[in-house]
Design an enzyme around this catalytic site. Structure first.
Site, PDB file in Angstrom:
ATOM      1  N   ASP A 155       0.817  -1.212   0.000  1.00 12.88           N
ATOM      2  CA  ASP A 155       0.000   0.000   0.000  1.00 12.88           C
ATOM      3  C   ASP A 155       0.858   1.272   0.000  1.00 12.88           C
ATOM      4  O   ASP A 155       0.520   2.259   0.640  1.00 12.88           O
ATOM      5  CB  ASP A 155      -0.962  -0.020   1.190  1.00 12.88           C
ATOM      6  N   TYR A 156       2.003   1.232  -0.697  1.00 14.21           N
ATOM      7  CA  TYR A 156       2.752   2.483  -0.873  1.00 14.21           C
ATOM      8  C   TYR A 156       1.951   3.422  -1.756  1.00 14.21           C
ATOM      9  O   TYR A 156       1.358   3.008  -2.758  1.00 14.21           O
ATOM     10  CB  TYR A 156       4.115   2.207  -1.519  1.00 14.21           C
ATOM     11  N   GLU A 157       1.947   4.716  -1.390  1.00 10.03           N
ATOM     12  CA  GLU A 157       1.155   5.701  -2.119  1.00 10.03           C
ATOM     13  C   GLU A 157       1.977   6.896  -2.583  1.00 10.03           C
ATOM     14  O   GLU A 157       1.484   7.735  -3.345  1.00 10.03           O
ATOM     15  CB  GLU A 157      -0.023   6.152  -1.246  1.00 10.03           C
ATOM     16  N   HIS A 158       3.239   6.983  -2.134  1.00 10.86           N
ATOM     17  CA  HIS A 158       4.142   8.075  -2.522  1.00 10.86           C
ATOM     18  C   HIS A 158       5.494   7.462  -2.863  1.00 10.86           C
ATOM     19  O   HIS A 158       5.951   6.540  -2.169  1.00 10.86           O
ATOM     20  CB  HIS A 158       4.299   9.088  -1.387  1.00 10.86           C
TER      21      HIS A 158
END
Length: 307
Positions: A155-158
């Site tokens: 769930d990396y978002e950046h």
């Protein structure tokens, strides 16, 4: 001497028929699934596994939120050396064992990354592919075995890396953990943002065969999303992650997307009638605690209906 030609034609037609049958079986017929997944532990509001209603007729995954490759203060990236950032007072190793022993249909995974750490954005920031993968395999194997976990969610978002680097790091991590028998499942949690999609679609292209579920964050769409728009979004993302189990999703923090109050279950019933409901996930148990998990019950009841 027409017979040899006739035999050849019959043989060719038979081979062609076999190929058509084979290709049809490769492209699996659509079917519904009874998987229900819920993120838990990110907001430290004392939510426990045992608070959440569990329907015995679904496959239930808790996803602990989050393990992050930052130092324990949450200020600096650590190049794949993961630390635990979820509420371990209420969601510790003994509680994991207790909920799995009490419910044979429950598995527990951990989610990696998330949106933020220590009130700042959480960045995927590897020094190199080899070093990150080596550190991540080692640190996550230790955490997964300590907490008796079953899988991971990405769930990396950046990102402070290009899509190819992300693809290689995450793909090799999943492959190594699966090959070593450390995890049974892996999922990804993208949403509709150009930078996010470029990273996850590169990962899907190169390692999609290792990814069991796509926890697509449909709640990242606008709060005014209608049922028909939701169905369109679902079809678009199912095409993007072709061949993957894209799950329908909603949030209970009021952030966005199609909410249960505005027709989420209408959309799910339509997907189910089309044999396209691969499962449902919720962000998050922490937020649902205040309303008594009413929509978790409703989601599982829908999934438990024979399909």
């Amino acid at each position: 001497m027409a017979f040899p030609k006739l035999k050849l034609m019959i043989t060719l037609l038979f081979i062609q028929a076999l190929m058509i049958t084979s290709n049809a079986s490769i492209k699996a017929a659509p079917s519904n699934s009874d998987i229900f997944r819920e993120y838990i532990g990110a907001e430290f509001n004392d939510v426990k596994f045992s608070d959440v209603p569990i329907n015995p007729n679904v496959e239930f995954h808790f996803l602990l939120s989050f393990a992050i490759d930052y130092d324990t203060s949450g200020s600096s990236p650590t190049n794949g050396n993961f630390n635990v950032f979820w509420d371990t007072d209420n969601l510790g190793a003994s509680q994991v064992s207790d909920i799995k022993n009490a419910h044979s249909n429950v598995k527990v995974g951990l989610s990696l990354g998330g949106d933020s750490v220590n009130s700042g954005s959480c960045y995927f920031n590897p020094s190199s592919v080899d070093s990150w993968v080596s550190n991540a395999v080692s640190s996550l194997t230790s955490i997964i075995q300590q907490y008796n976990l079953d899988g991971i969610d990405i769930d990396y978002e950046h990102f402070q890396s290009d899509p190819d680097t992300f693809s290689e790091c995450i793909g090799r991590l999943i492959k190594t953990l699966k090959d070593n028998g450390v995890i049974k499942f892996a999922s990804i949690a993208p949403f509709d943002d150009d930078d996010v999609q470029s990273h996850y679609l590169a990962l899907w292209k190169n390692y999609g065969q290792l990814i069991d579920y796509v926890n697509f964050q449909f709640y990242a769409y606008d709060q005014s999303t209608t049922v028909s728009q939701f169905i369109d979004y679902f079809k678009t993302q199912s095409s993007n992650y072709n061949g993957g189990k894209v799950l329908a999703s909603f949030s209970t923090d009021g952030s966005g997307g199609l909410s249960p109050e505005n027709g989420f279950f209408t959309a799910c019933n339509r997907l189910k009638s089309e044999q396209n409901l691969n499962g449902i996930f919720v962000w998050s148990a922490d937020d649902s605690k205040k309303n008594g998990f009413r929509y978790e019950k409703q989601s599982q009841a829908l999934l438990a209906i024979p399909h």
